[in-house]
Design an enzyme around this catalytic site. Structure first.
Site, PDB file in Angstrom:
ATOM      1  N   TYR A 142       0.742  -1.124  -0.175  1.00 51.66           N
ATOM      2  CA  TYR A 142       0.057  -0.135   0.034  1.00 51.66           C
ATOM      3  C   TYR A 142       0.925   1.250  -0.154  1.00 51.66           C
ATOM      4  O   TYR A 142       0.427   2.186  -0.418  1.00 51.66           O
ATOM      5  CB  TYR A 142      -0.948   0.103   1.099  1.00 51.66           C
ATOM      6  CG  TYR A 142      -2.240  -0.698   1.045  1.00 51.66           C
ATOM      7  CD1 TYR A 142      -2.048  -2.107   0.803  1.00 51.66           C
ATOM      8  CD2 TYR A 142      -3.550   0.024   1.305  1.00 51.66           C
ATOM      9  CE1 TYR A 142      -3.306  -2.725   0.722  1.00 51.66           C
ATOM     10  CE2 TYR A 142      -4.670  -0.781   0.933  1.00 51.66           C
ATOM     11  CZ  TYR A 142      -4.519  -2.146   0.913  1.00 51.66           C
ATOM     12  OH  TYR A 142      -5.866  -2.842   0.784  1.00 51.66           O
ATOM     13  N   LYS A 189       3.754 -15.304   3.380  1.00 56.76           N
ATOM     14  CA  LYS A 189       3.827 -16.190   1.874  1.00 56.76           C
ATOM     15  C   LYS A 189       5.561 -16.342   1.887  1.00 56.76           C
ATOM     16  O   LYS A 189       6.272 -15.994   1.161  1.00 56.76           O
ATOM     17  CB  LYS A 189       3.566 -15.445   1.025  1.00 56.76           C
ATOM     18  CG  LYS A 189       3.489 -16.228  -0.476  1.00 56.76           C
ATOM     19  CD  LYS A 189       2.804 -17.447  -0.359  1.00 56.76           C
ATOM     20  CE  LYS A 189       2.749 -18.174  -1.816  1.00 56.76           C
ATOM     21  NZ  LYS A 189       2.006 -19.223  -1.919  1.00 56.76           N
ATOM     22  N   ASP A 221      -1.888 -18.591   1.221  1.00 55.35           N
ATOM     23  CA  ASP A 221      -2.967 -19.309   0.462  1.00 55.35           C
ATOM     24  C   ASP A 221      -3.759 -20.302   1.159  1.00 55.35           C
ATOM     25  O   ASP A 221      -4.708 -20.692   1.083  1.00 55.35           O
ATOM     26  CB  ASP A 221      -2.235 -19.813  -0.798  1.00 55.35           C
ATOM     27  CG  ASP A 221      -0.770 -20.538  -0.505  1.00 55.35           C
ATOM     28  OD1 ASP A 221      -0.428 -20.508   0.723  1.00 55.35           O
ATOM     29  OD2 ASP A 221      -0.569 -21.218  -1.444  1.00 55.35           O
ATOM     30  N   ASP A 245      -5.902  -7.270   4.179  1.00 56.39           N
ATOM     31  CA  ASP A 245      -7.248  -6.851   3.267  1.00 56.39           C
ATOM     32  C   ASP A 245      -8.077  -7.549   2.713  1.00 56.39           C
ATOM     33  O   ASP A 245      -9.440  -7.827   2.984  1.00 56.39           O
ATOM     34  CB  ASP A 245      -6.721  -5.547   2.369  1.00 56.39           C
ATOM     35  CG  ASP A 245      -7.905  -5.145   1.797  1.00 56.39           C
ATOM     36  OD1 ASP A 245      -8.623  -4.543   2.142  1.00 56.39           O
ATOM     37  OD2 ASP A 245      -7.736  -5.108   0.178  1.00 56.39           O
ATOM     38  N   ASP A 249     -11.961  -9.520   4.453  1.00 58.45           N
ATOM     39  CA  ASP A 249     -13.093  -9.578   3.727  1.00 58.45           C
ATOM     40  C   ASP A 249     -13.814 -11.221   3.410  1.00 58.45           C
ATOM     41  O   ASP A 249     -15.027 -11.253   3.712  1.00 58.45           O
ATOM     42  CB  ASP A 249     -13.034  -9.225   2.144  1.00 58.45           C
ATOM     43  CG  ASP A 249     -13.267  -7.779   1.953  1.00 58.45           C
ATOM     44  OD1 ASP A 249     -13.110  -6.737   2.940  1.00 58.45           O
ATOM     45  OD2 ASP A 249     -13.977  -7.239   0.908  1.00 58.45           O
TER      46      ASP A 249
HETATM   47  C1  IPM Z   1     -10.375  -1.693   3.997  1.00 63.19           C
HETATM   48  C2  IPM Z   1     -10.419  -1.042   2.545  1.00 63.19           C
HETATM   49  C3  IPM Z   1      -9.487   0.073   2.161  1.00 63.19           C
HETATM   50  C4  IPM Z   1      -8.298  -0.869   2.092  1.00 63.19           C
HETATM   51  C5  IPM Z   1      -9.620   0.842   0.918  1.00 63.19           C
HETATM   52  C6  IPM Z   1     -10.792   1.562   0.784  1.00 63.19           C
HETATM   53  C7  IPM Z   1      -8.464   1.668   0.595  1.00 63.19           C
HETATM   54  O1  IPM Z   1     -10.940  -1.838   1.500  1.00 63.19           O
HETATM   55  O2  IPM Z   1     -10.357  -0.721   5.011  1.00 63.19           O
HETATM   56  O3  IPM Z   1     -10.177  -2.657   3.975  1.00 63.19           O
HETATM   57  O4  IPM Z   1      -7.881  -1.499   1.088  1.00 63.19           O
HETATM   58  O5  IPM Z   1      -7.572  -0.969   3.226  1.00 63.19           O
HETATM   59 MN    MN Z   2     -10.679  -3.875   2.548  1.00 62.04          MN
END
Ligand code: IPM
Ligand code: MN
Length: 354
Positions: A142, A189, A221, A245, A249
């Site tokens: 990032y 990794k 993975d 990240d 999710d």
């Molecule tokens: C999160 C989001 C952010 C990230 C984006 C919006 C920049 O997906 O907080 O997980 O990738 O960190």
């Molecule tokens: Mn995210």
């Protein structure tokens, strides 16, 4: 107590869900005899519109002077399909993380008994899952060097970590593991990436200082698979920025809806509390988004920023009650049952606290 809270609703559904979190914060303060002072500030696309900058200096000053930041979401479809755009709402979130030194993003994953059927995963796998993802937040790809070369036809992003960056996030993770069930999984990794090998080397060096914590190492993975194959295996999972990240999710499926997952970002300066979901522009202004993630982020604010566990628990209990009673938005409503509006869920939870 009196706390100063910077409120950064941001874009899309951000303002609607943050407004519900504020109702709940107000209810908790009334109940426990606290006061709060809110200062609103712009971040994301709305800040670009107003200041030409997704994280204006004015917003930064307000955050630095506050005891906590309540954050909604950033993002706007106007920018999503334009890869040439020089300024983007997401840069606001990256800038706030970097400038407040928020190197650790804590994303707890829990299940609600009445929602185990909403998970796409089998009930027996998710029932009772309870773990904490610790995502490194100010390093890696990032923030590493990035760019284009060969006239724009070659692009690169660099995953870079220093020893100090790795040590501080691992230290925090060992501490959380110690306070929880004493199990830490370091996800990397290391079979391919040099930065991962540094992470693993440092974790191996540090582990003897936490003899009460059992450490295991897992390739990312494999971790992506184990998270859905056996989510109950995990207690504390720590990983670098990009892996974190993606994995968080994925982990949000375990609870049944992304609208349930809260997060805290902590580090050098003011801590920030935000739902893990995005700005969900399709739902903006419709009063249908799930406010629970934002409300649980307020619970984390009381616990992590103010050290007020009882206040946090009052919020968690009220959220659990709303879910048990079926006072939920459309993402969680059972077929044939009416869904509640964002504002109704927020008011119900605030009432329940009083
Ligand atoms: C999160 C989001 C952010 C990230 C984006 C919006 C920049 O997906 O907080 O997980 O990738 O960190
Ligand atoms: Mn995210």
């Amino acid at each position: 107590m009196n706390w100063k809270i910077a409120v950064l609703p941001g874009d899309g559904i951000g303002p609607e869900v943050v407004a519900q979190a504020q109702k709940v914060v107000d209810a908790v303060c009334r109940k426990f005899g606290h006061t709060v002072e809110y200062t609103f500030a712009y971040v994301g696309a709305c800040a670009i519109d107003r200041y030409g900058n997704p994280y204006p200096e004015e917003t930064h000053d307000i955050c630095m002077k506050s005891d906590a930041v309540l954050f909604g979401a950033v993002g706007d479809p106007r920018y999503d399909n334009d890869p040439t755009s020089k300024v983007r709402p997401e840069q606001g979130l990256l800038a706030i993380r970097k400038r407040l030194g928020l190197y650790a993003n804590l994303r707890p994953v829990e299940t609600f008994p009445s929602l185990v059927d909403r998970s796409p995963l089998r009930k027996d796998l998710v029932d009772g899952a309870d773990f904490l993802c610790v995502r490194e937040l100010t390093g890696g790809m990032y923030f590493g060097e990035k760019g284009r070369k060969d006239g724009g036809d070659t692009a690169y992003d660099t995953c870079i970590y220093s020893r100090a960056e790795v040590e501080r996030i691992l230290k925090l993770s060992f501490e959380y593991a110690r306070r929880r069930r004493g199990h830490l999984t370091v996800v990397d990794k290391a079979n391919v990436l040099e930065s991962s090998r540094l992470w693993r080397q440092i974790a191996i060096e540090m582990a003897p200082s936490w003899p009460d914590v059992q450490v295991d190492y897992m390739f990312v993975d494999n971790a992506a698979m184990q998270l859905i194959r056996q989510p109950k295996f995990f207690d504390v999972l720590v990983t670098e920025n990009t892996f974190g990240d993606i994995l968080t999710d994925e982990a949000s499926c375990i609870s049944g809806s992304m609208g349930l997952l809260a997060s805290a970002s902590v580090g050098a300066h003011t801590s920030l509390f935000e739902p893990i979901h995005g700005s969900y522009p399709q739902a903006a202004g419709k009063d249908i988004a799930n406010p629970v993630a934002a409300i649980l982020s307020a619970a984390m604010m009381f616990e992590y920023a103010f050290g007020r566990m009882e206040e946090g628990k009052a919020i968690r209990d009220a959220v659990a009650a709303s879910i048990r009673e079926g006072v939920v938005t459309e993402d969680l409503a059972e077929a044939g049952k009416p869904a509640y509006k964002t504002s109704e869920v927020g008011s119900w939870i605030a009432e329940n606290i009083k």
